[in-house]
Design a protein around this motif. Structure first.
Motif, PDB file in Angstrom:
ATOM      1  N   UNK A  63       0.869  -1.168   0.000  1.00 26.76           N
ATOM      2  CA  UNK A  63       0.000   0.000   0.000  1.00 26.76           C
ATOM      3  C   UNK A  63       0.906   1.217   0.000  1.00 26.76           C
ATOM      4  N   UNK A  64       0.685   2.110  -0.943  1.00 24.83           N
ATOM      5  CA  UNK A  64       1.505   3.328  -1.061  1.00 24.83           C
ATOM      6  C   UNK A  64       0.609   4.508  -1.381  1.00 24.83           C
ATOM      7  N   UNK A  65       1.040   5.658  -0.957  1.00 23.08           N
ATOM      8  CA  UNK A  65       0.385   6.893  -1.375  1.00 23.08           C
ATOM      9  C   UNK A  65       1.106   7.349  -2.636  1.00 23.08           C
ATOM     10  N   UNK A  66       0.336   7.539  -3.701  1.00 21.07           N
ATOM     11  CA  UNK A  66       0.922   7.923  -4.983  1.00 21.07           C
ATOM     12  C   UNK A  66       0.208   9.158  -5.518  1.00 21.07           C
ATOM     13  N   UNK A  67       0.884   9.859  -6.397  1.00 21.80           N
ATOM     14  CA  UNK A  67       0.278  11.044  -7.005  1.00 21.80           C
ATOM     15  C   UNK A  67      -0.385  10.653  -8.313  1.00 21.80           C
ATOM     16  N   UNK A  68      -1.661  11.028  -8.431  1.00 18.82           N
ATOM     17  CA  UNK A  68      -2.419  10.797  -9.664  1.00 18.82           C
ATOM     18  C   UNK A  68      -3.171  12.070 -10.010  1.00 18.82           C
ATOM     19  N   UNK A  69      -2.875  12.607 -11.168  1.00 14.24           N
ATOM     20  CA  UNK A  69      -3.570  13.807 -11.655  1.00 14.24           C
ATOM     21  C   UNK A  69      -3.524  14.959 -10.657  1.00 14.24           C
ATOM     22  N   UNK A  70      -2.375  15.161 -10.041  1.00 15.53           N
ATOM     23  CA  UNK A  70      -2.198  16.276  -9.126  1.00 15.53           C
ATOM     24  C   UNK A  70      -2.725  16.054  -7.724  1.00 15.53           C
ATOM     25  N   UNK A  71      -3.264  14.888  -7.432  1.00 17.13           N
ATOM     26  CA  UNK A  71      -3.775  14.572  -6.097  1.00 17.13           C
ATOM     27  C   UNK A  71      -3.037  13.359  -5.549  1.00 17.13           C
ATOM     28  N   UNK A  72      -2.987  13.274  -4.237  1.00 20.34           N
ATOM     29  CA  UNK A  72      -2.375  12.117  -3.593  1.00 20.34           C
ATOM     30  C   UNK A  72      -3.478  11.143  -3.186  1.00 20.34           C
ATOM     31  N   UNK A  73      -3.306   9.894  -3.597  1.00 23.10           N
ATOM     32  CA  UNK A  73      -4.294   8.856  -3.298  1.00 23.10           C
ATOM     33  C   UNK A  73      -3.579   7.609  -2.785  1.00 23.10           C
ATOM     34  N   UNK A  74      -4.314   6.829  -1.989  1.00 24.47           N
ATOM     35  CA  UNK A  74      -3.764   5.575  -1.492  1.00 24.47           C
ATOM     36  C   UNK A  74      -3.979   4.495  -2.529  1.00 24.47           C
ATOM     37  N   UNK A  75      -2.911   3.819  -2.899  1.00 28.86           N
ATOM     38  CA  UNK A  75      -2.971   2.709  -3.842  1.00 28.86           C
ATOM     39  C   UNK A  75      -2.659   1.423  -3.067  1.00 28.86           C
ATOM     40  N   UNK A  76      -3.685   0.606  -2.767  1.00 27.95           N
ATOM     41  CA  UNK A  76      -3.434  -0.624  -2.002  1.00 27.95           C
ATOM     42  C   UNK A  76      -2.746  -1.714  -2.819  1.00 27.95           C
ATOM     43  N   UNK A  77      -2.609  -1.498  -4.121  1.00 26.58           N
ATOM     44  CA  UNK A  77      -1.971  -2.495  -4.986  1.00 26.58           C
ATOM     45  C   UNK A  77      -0.782  -1.904  -5.739  1.00 26.58           C
ATOM     46  N   UNK A  78       0.037  -1.153  -5.032  1.00 27.70           N
ATOM     47  CA  UNK A  78       1.243  -0.597  -5.644  1.00 27.70           C
ATOM     48  C   UNK A  78       2.235  -1.745  -5.845  1.00 27.70           C
ATOM     49  N   UNK A  79       2.674  -1.945  -7.071  1.00 25.51           N
ATOM     50  CA  UNK A  79       3.579  -3.047  -7.382  1.00 25.51           C
ATOM     51  C   UNK A  79       5.022  -2.552  -7.349  1.00 25.51           C
ATOM     52  N   UNK A  80       5.776  -3.106  -6.435  1.00 27.55           N
ATOM     53  CA  UNK A  80       7.205  -2.797  -6.321  1.00 27.55           C
ATOM     54  C   UNK A  80       7.995  -3.552  -7.382  1.00 27.55           C
ATOM     55  N   UNK A  81       7.629  -4.811  -7.616  1.00 26.17           N
ATOM     56  CA  UNK A  81       8.324  -5.620  -8.617  1.00 26.17           C
ATOM     57  C   UNK A  81       7.524  -6.889  -8.888  1.00 26.17           C
ATOM     58  N   UNK A  82       7.866  -7.568  -9.978  1.00 22.92           N
ATOM     59  CA  UNK A  82       7.325  -8.881 -10.290  1.00 22.92           C
ATOM     60  C   UNK A  82       8.408  -9.918 -10.038  1.00 22.92           C
ATOM     61  N   UNK A  83       8.016 -11.052  -9.513  1.00 26.29           N
ATOM     62  CA  UNK A  83       8.924 -12.185  -9.349  1.00 26.29           C
ATOM     63  C   UNK A  83       8.500 -13.225 -10.383  1.00 26.29           C
ATOM     64  N   UNK A  84       9.371 -13.549 -11.300  1.00 23.79           N
ATOM     65  CA  UNK A  84       9.064 -14.432 -12.420  1.00 23.79           C
ATOM     66  C   UNK A  84       9.542 -15.858 -12.152  1.00 23.79           C
ATOM     67  N   UNK A  85       9.023 -16.815 -12.916  1.00 27.23           N
ATOM     68  CA  UNK A  85       9.616 -18.158 -12.882  1.00 27.23           C
ATOM     69  C   UNK A  85      11.066 -18.088 -13.394  1.00 27.23           C
ATOM     70  N   UNK A  86      11.862 -19.081 -13.036  1.00 28.04           N
ATOM     71  CA  UNK A  86      13.245 -19.086 -13.519  1.00 28.04           C
ATOM     72  C   UNK A  86      13.233 -19.033 -15.047  1.00 28.04           C
ATOM     73  N   UNK A  87      14.310 -18.484 -15.612  1.00 22.08           N
ATOM     74  CA  UNK A  87      14.344 -18.107 -17.032  1.00 22.08           C
ATOM     75  C   UNK A  87      13.898 -19.206 -17.993  1.00 22.08           C
ATOM     76  N   UNK A  88      14.427 -20.421 -17.825  1.00 23.81           N
ATOM     77  CA  UNK A  88      14.084 -21.501 -18.763  1.00 23.81           C
ATOM     78  C   UNK A  88      12.595 -21.838 -18.691  1.00 23.81           C
ATOM     79  N   UNK A  89      12.010 -21.787 -17.510  1.00 26.81           N
ATOM     80  CA  UNK A  89      10.586 -22.085 -17.357  1.00 26.81           C
ATOM     81  C   UNK A  89       9.736 -20.921 -17.848  1.00 26.81           C
ATOM     82  N   UNK A  90      10.184 -19.721 -17.568  1.00 28.78           N
ATOM     83  CA  UNK A  90       9.464 -18.523 -18.019  1.00 28.78           C
ATOM     84  C   UNK A  90       9.340 -18.498 -19.544  1.00 28.78           C
ATOM     85  N   UNK A  91      10.378 -18.972 -20.218  1.00 25.38           N
ATOM     86  CA  UNK A  91      10.400 -18.930 -21.685  1.00 25.38           C
ATOM     87  C   UNK A  91       9.405 -19.895 -22.332  1.00 25.38           C
TER      88      UNK A  91
END
Length: 181
Positions: free
Chosen positions: A56-84
């Motif tokens: 959960x992060x407070x982010x700026x959208x269209x000049x206003x600050x709003x709480x985003x409960x689904x702020x994505x910091x990063x994606x964790x992927x399957x290992x490369x050979x499986x991801x492919x």
């Protein structure tokens, strides 16, 4: 996992989809991981789970600050050979305050990349198998859609992984189905 994929994907009982609700972010067993990726590539029907680091992060959208409960910091992927060679989607859920999941996250975005949920990717793979156009559920402002439960949790056939690979389970019931692991 490779042995299970190979066994299930014999032509006489091949499922439409084999969906592993398990994360495979790193190579832990090089030989086994390579075998799993090879089996998944040959099968073409494997979906695996991944993970999104969500806060959960407070982010700026269209000049206003709003709480985003689904702020994505990063994606964790399957290992490369499986991801492919597989389809993958995040397995994060959004339970209500009583810990019941009544809504699901359709997709999340990070740095311009959109990732769909594991459940939706599994559904898309099944619809592809059926040759049908997939339904896109309407979502709210947080990209959540309601879940309509049509059966009780015990209304699904279950089989032990061990029973399947040891030959103690008849595999004919898996043909053209979605196998969730």
């Amino acid at each position: 996992a490779a042995e299970l994929v190979e066994l299930l994907n014999q032509p006489e009982h091949k499922p439409a989809v084999i969906a592993f609700d398990l994360n495979y972010p790193t190579n832990r067993d090089p030989e086994g991981d390579a075998a799993f990726a090879k089996a998944a590539a040959e099968a073409g029907n494997v979906v695996v789970a991944s993970r999104a680091e969500v806060y959960t992060r407070v982010v700026e959208e269209n000049g206003s600050f709003v709480e985003n409960p689904f702020y994505v910091e990063s994606f964790e992927y399957p290992y490369d050979a499986l991801r492919a060679v597989t389809t993958y989607g995040f397995s994060n859920t959004a339970p209500d305050s009583d810990d019941v999941v009544r809504h699901a996250i359709l997709s999340l975005e990070h740095n311009g990349e959109r990732m769909y949920s594991f459940s939706y990717q599994t559904y898309l793979k099944y619809m592809e198998f059926l040759g049908k156009e997939p339904y896109v559920p309407p979502v709210d402002g947080m990209n959540l859609y309601g879940i309509r439960y049509i059966a009780q949790p015990d209304n699904y056939n279950r089989a032990s992984w061990v029973d399947v690979v040891s030959g103690e389970r008849d595999l004919s019931g898996f043909k053209d189905s979605v196998v969730l692991i």
